[in-house]
Each structure stands twice: as structure tokens, then as C-alpha cells.
Scaffold this motif. Structure first.
Motif, PDB file in Angstrom:
ATOM      1  N   TRP A 160       1.033  -1.217   0.159  1.00 20.02           N
ATOM      2  CA  TRP A 160       0.227  -0.022  -0.101  1.00 20.02           C
ATOM      3  C   TRP A 160       0.299   1.310   0.342  1.00 20.02           C
ATOM      4  O   TRP A 160       0.345   2.391  -0.625  1.00 20.02           O
ATOM      5  CB  TRP A 160      -0.964   0.486   1.148  1.00 20.02           C
ATOM      6  N   ALA A 161       2.106   0.856   1.006  1.00 19.37           N
ATOM      7  CA  ALA A 161       3.345   2.422   0.523  1.00 19.37           C
ATOM      8  C   ALA A 161       3.247   2.418  -1.195  1.00 19.37           C
ATOM      9  O   ALA A 161       3.493   4.398  -0.927  1.00 19.37           O
ATOM     10  CB  ALA A 161       3.767   2.536   2.177  1.00 19.37           C
ATOM     11  N   LEU A 162       3.890   1.539  -1.212  1.00 21.50           N
ATOM     12  CA  LEU A 162       3.854   1.786  -2.715  1.00 21.50           C
ATOM     13  C   LEU A 162       2.949   2.302  -3.657  1.00 21.50           C
ATOM     14  O   LEU A 162       3.421   3.382  -4.366  1.00 21.50           O
ATOM     15  CB  LEU A 162       5.159   0.358  -3.278  1.00 21.50           C
ATOM     16  N   ALA A 163       1.774   1.519  -3.811  1.00 22.34           N
ATOM     17  CA  ALA A 163       0.976   2.079  -4.644  1.00 22.34           C
ATOM     18  C   ALA A 163       0.283   3.145  -3.710  1.00 22.34           C
ATOM     19  O   ALA A 163       0.191   4.619  -4.913  1.00 22.34           O
ATOM     20  CB  ALA A 163      -0.797   1.079  -3.756  1.00 22.34           C
ATOM     21  N   LEU A 164       0.651   4.401  -2.858  1.00 25.84           N
ATOM     22  CA  LEU A 164       0.274   5.600  -2.563  1.00 25.84           C
ATOM     23  C   LEU A 164       1.427   6.555  -2.872  1.00 25.84           C
ATOM     24  O   LEU A 164       1.449   7.291  -3.667  1.00 25.84           O
ATOM     25  CB  LEU A 164       0.404   5.251  -1.261  1.00 25.84           C
ATOM     26  N   LYS A 165       3.024   5.791  -3.027  1.00 22.54           N
ATOM     27  CA  LYS A 165       3.530   6.673  -4.119  1.00 22.54           C
ATOM     28  C   LYS A 165       3.536   6.740  -5.414  1.00 22.54           C
ATOM     29  O   LYS A 165       3.539   7.375  -5.988  1.00 22.54           O
ATOM     30  CB  LYS A 165       5.236   5.593  -4.276  1.00 22.54           C
ATOM     31  N   ARG A 166       2.744   5.893  -6.184  1.00 28.59           N
ATOM     32  CA  ARG A 166       2.334   6.157  -7.486  1.00 28.59           C
ATOM     33  C   ARG A 166       1.104   6.646  -7.723  1.00 28.59           C
ATOM     34  O   ARG A 166       0.940   7.109  -8.796  1.00 28.59           O
ATOM     35  CB  ARG A 166       2.017   4.432  -8.357  1.00 28.59           C
ATOM     36  N   ALA A 167       0.445   7.251  -6.366  1.00 31.37           N
ATOM     37  CA  ALA A 167      -0.740   7.817  -5.837  1.00 31.37           C
ATOM     38  C   ALA A 167      -0.317   9.238  -6.397  1.00 31.37           C
ATOM     39  O   ALA A 167      -1.694  10.684  -6.760  1.00 31.37           O
ATOM     40  CB  ALA A 167      -1.668   7.454  -4.898  1.00 31.37           C
ATOM     41  N   ASP A 168       0.582   9.705  -6.487  1.00 35.83           N
ATOM     42  CA  ASP A 168       1.238  11.358  -6.627  1.00 35.83           C
ATOM     43  C   ASP A 168       0.152  12.045  -5.990  1.00 35.83           C
ATOM     44  O   ASP A 168      -0.650  12.908  -6.364  1.00 35.83           O
ATOM     45  CB  ASP A 168       0.826  11.406  -8.061  1.00 35.83           C
ATOM     46  N   GLY A 169       0.404  11.944  -4.780  1.00 34.11           N
ATOM     47  CA  GLY A 169      -0.447  12.706  -3.813  1.00 34.11           C
ATOM     48  C   GLY A 169      -2.490  12.464  -4.175  1.00 34.11           C
ATOM     49  O   GLY A 169      -2.776  13.422  -3.979  1.00 34.11           O
ATOM     50  N   LEU A 170      -2.490  11.313  -3.853  1.00 31.03           N
ATOM     51  CA  LEU A 170      -4.420  10.718  -4.467  1.00 31.03           C
ATOM     52  C   LEU A 170      -4.690  11.520  -5.654  1.00 31.03           C
ATOM     53  O   LEU A 170      -6.147  11.376  -5.502  1.00 31.03           O
ATOM     54  CB  LEU A 170      -4.949  10.972  -3.112  1.00 31.03           C
ATOM     55  N   THR A 171      -3.775  11.679  -6.134  1.00 31.68           N
ATOM     56  CA  THR A 171      -4.437  12.456  -8.005  1.00 31.68           C
ATOM     57  C   THR A 171      -4.428  11.678  -9.043  1.00 31.68           C
ATOM     58  O   THR A 171      -5.019  11.803  -9.752  1.00 31.68           O
ATOM     59  CB  THR A 171      -3.077  13.597  -8.365  1.00 31.68           C
ATOM     60  N   ARG A 172      -3.710  10.174  -8.764  1.00 30.75           N
ATOM     61  CA  ARG A 172      -4.334   9.005  -9.473  1.00 30.75           C
ATOM     62  C   ARG A 172      -4.870   8.527  -9.133  1.00 30.75           C
ATOM     63  O   ARG A 172      -5.152   7.478  -7.604  1.00 30.75           O
ATOM     64  CB  ARG A 172      -3.014   8.878  -9.753  1.00 30.75           C
ATOM     65  N   PHE A 173      -6.264   8.749  -9.984  1.00 30.35           N
ATOM     66  CA  PHE A 173      -7.453   7.053  -9.626  1.00 30.35           C
ATOM     67  C   PHE A 173      -7.175   5.942  -8.918  1.00 30.35           C
ATOM     68  O   PHE A 173      -7.182   5.564  -7.499  1.00 30.35           O
ATOM     69  CB  PHE A 173      -8.150   7.330 -10.189  1.00 30.35           C
TER      70      PHE A 173
END
Length: 105
Positions: free
Chosen positions: A16-29
Motif C-alpha cells: 500500500w505504501a508503494l501504491a500510494l507513491k504511485r498515486a502522486d498525492g492521491l491525484t491518480r485514481f
């Protein structure tokens, strides 16, 4: 069985930490949804493991797995700094977690 559940929870903490890194500040759905979903499952598994394990030890293992796993993944795959002090302190985290587990018995 509680230890297996706890280890799975720790692995999901890394994911989940790595996924949130890819989420770019929760801007990528989708990375945001995946990261938040995995975090929720990780917390549920941690809570299930806590039914049978001491809270201090279980939480330390969960957090230690997350910290070390994310740091190692970052160094290996995300171009984050690799240095002797960084490796040393990651090893120290591992020793601390193992030590807490050993004295629990």
C-alpha cells in the motif's frame, strides 16, 4: 497462524505504501484506490493477529516490515539512495524487531 496473518499484513503494508507513491498525492485514481484498499486490508489483518499476539511485538513487526520493505524496494527499484549508513540502520531495525520477538517468549 497469527504470525502468518501478521506477515501477510506486513507485506500488504509495503504494497500500500508503494501504491500510494504511485498515486502522486492521491491525484491518480487507481493507485489511490489500490493503496487505500490495501491499507484497510493490512489493518484488518493486523487486528486479527492482535487477538493472539502481544500488541507491542505485533505492531513492531508490522511497522518494521513496512519500513524495511519499502526502503529496500525504493533502493532497488526506485533509484533511492543506497549508502552504508542507510543499510546499517535498516539492519538495526531488523535486529530490533527480532530482539523483541525473542524476548517475547
Amino acid at each position: 497462524m497469527a504470525w502468518i496473518v501478521l506477515i501477510l499484513a506486513g507485506c500488504l503494508e509495503i504494497a500500500w505504501a508503494l501504491a500510494l507513491k504511485r498515486a502522486d498525492g492521491l491525484t491518480r485514481f487507481w493507485p489511490s484506490v489500490i493503496g487505500i484498499g490495501l491499507a484497510m486490508v493490512s489493518l484488518v489483518l493486523l487486528s486479527l493477529a492482535l487477538k493472539q499476539l502481544p500488541v507491542g511485538t505485533a505492531y513492531d513487526v508490522w511497522v518494521g516490515m513496512g519500513m524495511c520493505g519499502v526502503a529496500v524496494f525504493g533502493m532497488l527499484f526506485l533509484g533511492e539512495q543506497v549508502s552504508a549508513p542507510r543499510i546499517f540502520f535498516l539492519v538495526m531495525i531488523g535486529i530490533g524487531v527480532a530482539g523483541l520477538r525473542a524476548i517475547e517468549r
